[in-house]
Scaffold this motif. Structure first.
Motif, mmCIF file in Angstrom:
data_model
loop_
_atom_site.group_PDB
_atom_site.id
_atom_site.type_symbol
_atom_site.label_atom_id
_atom_site.label_comp_id
_atom_site.label_asym_id
_atom_site.label_seq_id
_atom_site.Cartn_x
_atom_site.Cartn_y
_atom_site.Cartn_z
ATOM 1 N N ALA A 154 0.829 -1.204 0.000
ATOM 2 C CA ALA A 154 0.000 0.000 0.000
ATOM 3 C C ALA A 154 0.867 1.260 0.000
ATOM 4 O O ALA A 154 0.551 2.239 -0.675
ATOM 5 N N THR A 155 1.974 1.209 0.740
ATOM 6 C CA THR A 155 2.797 2.408 0.854
ATOM 7 C C THR A 155 3.814 2.490 -0.281
ATOM 8 O O THR A 155 3.835 3.462 -1.028
ATOM 9 N N VAL A 156 4.641 1.477 -0.408
ATOM 10 C CA VAL A 156 5.730 1.553 -1.385
ATOM 11 C C VAL A 156 5.196 1.469 -2.818
ATOM 12 O O VAL A 156 5.599 2.240 -3.692
ATOM 13 N N CYS A 157 4.286 0.525 -3.072
ATOM 14 C CA CYS A 157 3.815 0.343 -4.449
ATOM 15 C C CYS A 157 2.759 1.374 -4.833
ATOM 16 O O CYS A 157 2.876 2.057 -5.841
ATOM 17 N N GLN A 158 1.711 1.448 -4.013
ATOM 18 C CA GLN A 158 0.572 2.257 -4.398
ATOM 19 C C GLN A 158 0.860 3.740 -4.220
ATOM 20 O O GLN A 158 0.639 4.541 -5.115
ATOM 21 N N GLU A 159 1.379 4.107 -3.042
ATOM 22 C CA GLU A 159 1.528 5.529 -2.749
ATOM 23 C C GLU A 159 2.764 6.117 -3.414
ATOM 24 O O GLU A 159 2.713 7.202 -4.007
ATOM 25 N N TRP A 160 3.884 5.411 -3.313
ATOM 26 C CA TRP A 160 5.131 5.977 -3.814
ATOM 27 C C TRP A 160 5.532 5.435 -5.175
ATOM 28 O O TRP A 160 6.613 5.748 -5.668
ATOM 29 N N LYS A 161 4.693 4.599 -5.760
ATOM 30 C CA LYS A 161 4.944 4.025 -7.084
ATOM 31 C C LYS A 161 6.297 3.308 -7.144
ATOM 32 O O LYS A 161 7.007 3.361 -8.147
ATOM 33 N N GLY A 162 6.641 2.677 -6.047
ATOM 34 C CA GLY A 162 7.887 1.916 -6.038
ATOM 35 C C GLY A 162 7.601 0.448 -6.274
ATOM 36 O O GLY A 162 6.492 0.057 -6.610
ATOM 37 N N ASN A 163 8.614 -0.377 -6.076
ATOM 38 C CA ASN A 163 8.452 -1.813 -6.282
ATOM 39 C C ASN A 163 8.824 -2.579 -5.031
ATOM 40 O O ASN A 163 9.653 -2.136 -4.233
ATOM 41 N N VAL A 164 8.209 -3.718 -4.865
ATOM 42 C CA VAL A 164 8.531 -4.591 -3.737
ATOM 43 C C VAL A 164 8.863 -5.967 -4.299
ATOM 44 O O VAL A 164 8.148 -6.487 -5.164
ATOM 45 N N VAL A 165 9.965 -6.537 -3.827
ATOM 46 C CA VAL A 165 10.361 -7.878 -4.263
ATOM 47 C C VAL A 165 10.588 -8.713 -3.009
ATOM 48 O O VAL A 165 11.367 -8.338 -2.142
ATOM 49 N N CYS A 166 9.893 -9.831 -2.912
ATOM 50 C CA CYS A 166 10.031 -10.682 -1.723
ATOM 51 C C CYS A 166 10.371 -12.103 -2.143
ATOM 52 O O CYS A 166 9.843 -12.601 -3.138
ATOM 53 N N LEU A 167 11.191 -12.742 -1.352
ATOM 54 C CA LEU A 167 11.498 -14.153 -1.596
ATOM 55 C C LEU A 167 10.775 -14.990 -0.553
ATOM 56 O O LEU A 167 10.765 -14.651 0.634
ATOM 57 N N VAL A 168 10.164 -16.069 -1.013
ATOM 58 C CA VAL A 168 9.479 -16.970 -0.096
ATOM 59 C C VAL A 168 9.754 -18.395 -0.568
ATOM 60 O O VAL A 168 10.005 -18.631 -1.750
ATOM 61 N N HIS A 169 9.764 -19.318 0.350
ATOM 62 C CA HIS A 169 10.057 -20.702 -0.010
ATOM 63 C C HIS A 169 8.785 -21.511 -0.053
ATOM 64 O O HIS A 169 7.920 -21.379 0.810
ATOM 65 N N ASP A 170 8.727 -22.377 -1.041
ATOM 66 C CA ASP A 170 7.597 -23.291 -1.132
ATOM 67 C C ASP A 170 7.998 -24.576 -0.428
ATOM 68 O O ASP A 170 8.999 -25.200 -0.771
ATOM 69 N N SER A 171 7.210 -24.925 0.573
ATOM 70 C CA SER A 171 7.599 -26.104 1.341
ATOM 71 C C SER A 171 7.322 -27.390 0.599
ATOM 72 O O SER A 171 7.681 -28.452 1.057
ATOM 73 N N GLY A 172 6.645 -27.311 -0.542
ATOM 74 C CA GLY A 172 6.472 -28.496 -1.380
ATOM 75 C C GLY A 172 5.512 -29.484 -0.764
ATOM 76 O O GLY A 172 4.442 -29.123 -0.284
ATOM 77 N N ASP A 173 5.922 -30.740 -0.764
ATOM 78 C CA ASP A 173 4.967 -31.741 -0.295
ATOM 79 C C ASP A 173 4.989 -31.941 1.208
ATOM 80 O O ASP A 173 4.188 -32.692 1.725
ATOM 81 N N THR A 174 5.910 -31.282 1.907
ATOM 82 C CA THR A 174 5.812 -31.350 3.367
ATOM 83 C C THR A 174 4.612 -30.510 3.753
ATOM 84 O O THR A 174 4.457 -29.387 3.295
ATOM 85 N N GLU A 175 3.758 -31.060 4.579
ATOM 86 C CA GLU A 175 2.501 -30.355 4.806
ATOM 87 C C GLU A 175 2.677 -29.271 5.848
ATOM 88 O O GLU A 175 2.463 -29.482 7.029
ATOM 89 N N ASP A 176 3.094 -28.137 5.339
ATOM 90 C CA ASP A 176 3.319 -26.995 6.212
ATOM 91 C C ASP A 176 2.224 -25.991 5.916
ATOM 92 O O ASP A 176 2.313 -25.218 4.973
ATOM 93 N N GLU A 177 1.183 -26.035 6.737
ATOM 94 C CA GLU A 177 0.003 -25.212 6.447
ATOM 95 C C GLU A 177 0.320 -23.741 6.421
ATOM 96 O O GLU A 177 -0.143 -23.005 5.560
ATOM 97 N N GLU A 178 1.107 -23.307 7.399
ATOM 98 C CA GLU A 178 1.397 -21.876 7.498
ATOM 99 C C GLU A 178 2.166 -21.416 6.273
ATOM 100 O O GLU A 178 1.906 -20.343 5.717
ATOM 101 N N SER A 179 3.128 -22.211 5.841
ATOM 102 C CA SER A 179 3.900 -21.840 4.667
ATOM 103 C C SER A 179 3.008 -21.775 3.441
ATOM 104 O O SER A 179 3.150 -20.887 2.594
ATOM 105 N N ASP A 180 2.054 -22.719 3.341
ATOM 106 C CA ASP A 180 1.155 -22.705 2.190
ATOM 107 C C ASP A 180 0.258 -21.479 2.209
ATOM 108 O O ASP A 180 0.031 -20.846 1.181
#
Lengths: 252, 340
Positions: A154-180
């Protein structure tokens, strides 16, 4: 810079997608943007060394004020040795039940706030987070992380027209609900998803993985076919080479 | 909650894909009266074998359909209230012309939903009050309330509270005698199915009179529509559709034809033999020589004739040998002493 105000999600599954973080970091620094790097995984010197191979000096960028770095590994310890009243971006480490990431958002906001200094300092502000999955390991709930990204968007992208880049890991077939929940929630918020996947057949010396590019939230609803691409890649010392599936020079 | 180790070294060895899970909550969607909930995408029964699936819901997003339905309501002359949590007002209004935008009231829960900003830009009372306030705003005439999104509300409000508030929002429908049909309020909610467990999903679908689950095939979007009318059997229907750039909804009668996999005209086909270090091509002369070659074990009529007439025109082979100084030429047959 044609792409502004966008959230790019970097995701890796069965492989290490951090090369994408290094790429975007050097890309935006070279493009003369004001960059805030929330580095929770590696030390500053690690990014600096890789950055030098890619042609940017992070120490120089930091000195001239173009780059602001939150070194999670170093400052995480500071939380416990400072008086409690002083807010710290990683305040949640101290809380009994980790609440929200508002202090971290406040840090990002203060770091990237456009300064009215008269001179045209930098181009659009950019936030890079490496990475978000570790916040789950540190006890933050997925909804709290999603809220943090929401506010950054909301702040960086929408208000200031900047960009946000985030890295996240996919836990794959381990059933990690929070990660999913985190990954799926972020996917819905993103404009562009870059997904680095290990090959289904296992490790290969010449093809390190596969990169899927998915454009979301296009301005016009377009057909699905136009919106995703897949490439395979090989990481080299100073660059990454991409090629179409099955077209690696080593394989032909 | 205890911390579970989430950082794992990236594993290079592939593991066999897990069997497809059958967690398909089937919710009913009803367009038309009362509350309808749109769910992004198909239940996760389809497993993409590319080593990891981007869940379908992310590819077949529901906001376009929500905007198309909002546009339809606005064109009918209704007032539309949008509770926007996930996208900014600017982004939501994009693509609508001024006629529709004038009928659209955007309640902004995107900019500062949790009151984190210092000069507070938040709607007073937070998300719950904002939701409740929608009830009072629909003053006269038919109206549509669009919730973008229910997933966000479900993450930030307790499920029972959310369900009670939603029920109160659409309660005019439960007593059709009290309000004239023209005054009915239609509530549309966008839900990202894979973000929630079966409990909240079940609760929301029991509230909804209609459920539309989106999926697609080969670039064509489809909607599974389940209608639950009181005292009637639920009806299930599949509708293929597409959404035009101006957010008009175009319904298609038939599913897309099974098209041959054809190369995309935009991407030039790559010839894999161009950058090789060895030559894979044959010149014309080479090709002729190759075609005229008789293989050694191929039994042609010429060979048959040659075998039947041995010695004719065929010279026996000679071996010419010049012994050098170190050779010991023994004329005796070395196998002489064998008793064979």
């Amino acid at each position: 810079m044609s792409v502004q105000g966008k959230l790019t999600l970097l995701c890796d599954a069965k492989t290490d997608g951090s090369f994408l973080v290094h790429h975007f970091l050097s890309f935006y620094l070279k493009a003369n943007c004001k960059v805030c790097l929330v580095a929770l995984i590696q030390s500053f010197s690690h990014y600096n060394i890789v950055g030098q191979k890619l042609g940017v000096s992070l120490t120089a960028a930091r000195e001239r004020g173009q780059l602001v770095v939150l070194e999670g590994l170093k400052s995480g310890v500071d939380v416990f040795f400072r008086p409690r009243e002083e807010p710290h971006p990683l305040q949640f480490l101290r809380e009994a039940n980790a609440g929200d990431l508002q202090p971290l958002y406040a840090f990002v906001r203060d770091a990237l706030q456009p300064v009215d200094s008269g001179e045209a300092a930098w181009r659009c502000p950019v936030l890079l987070v490496d990475d978000l999955s570790v916040l789950l390991s540190l006890g933050v709930g997925p909804v709290a992380v999603l809220d943090f990204v929401h506010y950054c968007r909301a702040t960086v992208c929408q208000e200031w027209k900047g960009n946000v880049v985030c890295l996240v890991h996919d836990s794959g077939d381990t059933e990690d609900e929070e990660s999913d929940v985190l990954l799926n929630g972020l996917s819905h918020q993103s404009h562009l998803i870059l997904r680095a996947e290990g090959l289904a057949t296992g490790f290969c010396k010449d093809v390190h993985g596969q990169l899927r590019i998915l454009w979301r939230r296009p301005l016009q609803p377009t057909t699905h076919r136009d919106r995703s691409l897949t490439y395979q890649y090989k990481i080299q010392d100073k660059s990454v080479s991409f090629f179409a599936k099955g077209m690696s020079p080593a394989v032909l | 909650r205890h911390l579970s180790p989430r950082l794992r070294p990236s594993e290079g060895l592939a593991r066999p894909p897990p069997p497809p899970t059958d967690n398909c909550p089937n919710g009913p969607f009803r367009p038309g009266h009362g509350k309808s909930v749109e769910r992004d995408v198909v239940p996760t029964c389809v497993y993409q074998h590319s080593g990891g699936a981007i869940p379908h819901s992310v590819e077949w997003e529901g906001r376009s359909l929500l905007k198309a339905l909002v546009k339809k309501s606005a064109l009918r002359g209704e007032q539309v209230h949008v509770l926007g949590c996930e996208v900014s007002e600017e982004e939501f209004r994009e693509g609508f012309d001024s006629n529709i935008n004038s009928r659209l009231v955007y309640h902004d829960l995107f900019r500062d939903p949790l009151s984190w900003s210092k000069p507070g830009k938040a709607l007073p009372g937070g998300p719950l009050e904002a939701l409740r306030a929608l009830d009072k705003r629909t003053v006269s005439g038919p109206a549509t309330i669009a919730l973008d999104s229910l997933s966000w509300l479900l993450h930030h409000l307790p499920c029972p509270t959310l369900c009670q508030t939603l029920h109160a929002l659409s309660r005019q429908d439960s007593c059709p005698g009290d309000t004239p049909p023209g005054e009915q309020v239609r509530v549309l909610g966008l839900l990202h199915e894979e973000l929630h467990g079966p409990g909240p999903l079940g609760a929301l679908s029991s509230l909804a009179q209609t459920e539309v689950t989106l999926s697609g095939m080969m670039g064509q979007a489809s909607a599974q529509i389940l209608c639950r009318r009181p005292r009637q059997r639920p009806t299930h229907q599949t509708q293929w559709f597409s959404i035009l750039p101006d957010f008009s909804l175009e319904l298609q009668a038939e599913p897309p034809l099974e098209s041959q996999p054809r190369s995309d005209p935009h991407t030039p086909s790559v010839d894999p033999t161009t950058h090789l270090t060895f030559n894979l091509h044959l010149s014309k002369k080479e090709r002729e020589a190759k075609d005229s070659l008789t293989l050694p074990f191929q039994f042609s009529s010429e060979k048959q004739q040659a075998l039947l007439r041995p010695g004719l025109g065929q010279a026996t082979s000679h071996i010419f040998y010049e012994p050098d100084a170190y050779d010991d030429l023994d004329q005796e047959d070395p196998d002489d002493d064998l008793d064979v």
